[in-house]
Design a protein around this motif. Structure first.
Motif: not given
Length: 374
Positions: A42-44, A158-163
């Motif tokens: 899941v990525y934020k 865009s910044e894509v962050t691993l949750t």
């Protein structure tokens, strides 16, 4: 032969309980579309193209029989059922669930209602990062390039962050079971259900060859005379068929479904044979039963006697029209005793008395979900 497509979908949500939204969508896709093969992390990501809450984004791989246009309509229905409200306003908006088709095998589709590959996927990191996680070597059919390379070429900043969030992949039926046997009284719908499941889940079917038995019509005319040769011929044929078919796995099929289990031979023999013949028959049965592969799941379809008679009349086999209620009740009691005494079977009993799983998709889905969650 059923054609299964490997389809990649993008799912996103930025309203409500976002993790729950994704899990609910996954469960409905598994129920209505096909088996979930892979789920990305899941990525934020920040809202893209408008101001709003951060999104949770994932990609999933689905194995499905649905044609792309049918698939798209089914996904729109899932979005609606999960409460997505579409606005007439232009541009991107908040949404509790969004499902997009990215890839369908190596197909290229340009129609009024659907474009595959998704026309904007290569410009969106929140799509490409989770897709590259689960399908790095998949080929984009227009670019002729691996998804992992397409990601490197993506210029989205865009910044894509691993949750740390995790989602549960529903286990497909064919990963839980190698061999499912479906049983029930005469007219319960065993063959119909076996064929439906086989078609949806790409299973090899082993169907009882009752039509080839020359003693069956004679038995219904003269029970006493033809009971023993009938039961012996059924036993020999079932033993040979199960021995041959269960030993030969089809590399192009996911698992095996039969519309009978050899123990039915003993159940019917108890009803039809006198004591002396039954004892002889039992000796032969016990020798064969030791050698037969046992099912991973034994499904018993319970159907009330009134519905059984309706089904028997409806399917119109001449030699079955004289079957009496008392005979069906004896067969049911035989199954009941078997179920109560056979402790080593992984047994699922489904009451189908009020169901029409052949003509009503919701009834069929009810049965499939019973099997999945058993």
């Amino acid at each position: 032969m059923t054609i299964q497509s490997n389809t990649y979908l993008s799912l996103g949500t930025n309203q409500g309980n976002k993790l729950e939204n994704l899990q609910n969508a996954i469960n409905l896709i598994d129920d209505r579309i096909g088996g979930i093969q892979n789920i990305s992390s899941v990525y934020k990501t920040p809202s893209w193209g408008f101001k709003g809450e951060d999104f949770f984004n994932i990609c999933i791989e689905v194995s499905t029989q649905h044609q792309p246009e049918t698939l798209m309509n089914s996904l729109l229905k899932i979005e609606n059922d999960l409460g997505r409200l579409r606005s007439n306003e232009d541009g991107y908006q908040n949404r509790n669930i969004d499902i997009d088709i990215l890839l369908v095998n190596d197909e290229i589709i340009f129609s009024k209602t659907l474009i595959v590959p998704h026309s904007k996927m290569l410009q969106r990191k929140f799509v490409m990062i989770p897709l590259a996680e689960i399908a790095p070597n998949a080929i984009h059919p227009i670019e002729k390039t691996k998804i992992s390379v397409c990601l490197l070429n993506c210029d989205d900043s865009s910044e894509v962050t691993l949750t740390n969030e995790t989602l549960k992949r529903p286990t497909p039926i064919y990963e839980k079971y190698n061999y499912i046997a479906i049983e029930g009284n005469i007219g319960a719908g065993k063959t119909s259900l076996a064929n439906l499941l086989s078609h949806e889940f790409n299973a090899k079917t082993v169907l009882e060859r009752f039509a080839d038995n020359p003693f069956l019509p004679k038995f219904y005319e003269d029970n006493e005379r033809y009971a023993f040769p009938l039961e012996m011929s059924f036993l020999a044929d079932r033993y040979q068929q199960l021995t041959d078919d269960l030993a030969q796995y089809d590399l192009f099929k996911n698992f095996i479904i039969s519309d009978y289990y050899i123990f039915k031979s003993l159940i019917f023999a108890q009803v039809t044979l006198p004591k002396e013949e039954y004892l002889l028959y039992r000796k032969m049965f016990d020798l064969m039963y030791k050698e037969i592969t046992k099912p991973d799941l034994y499904i018993y379809l319970f159907q009330n006697t009134e519905r059984l008679l309706e089904n028997i009349k409806k399917r119109g086999r001449d030699y079955e029209q004289s079957i009496e209620t008392s005979y069906l009740k004896k067969i049911h009691n035989g199954y009941k005793n078997f179920i109560n005494t056979e402790k080593n079977l992984n047994l699922l009993i489904i009451d189908v008395s009020e169901l029409d799983f052949v003509n009503k998709p919701e009834d069929y889905n009810y049965i499939v979900n019973k099997i999945k969650t058993f």
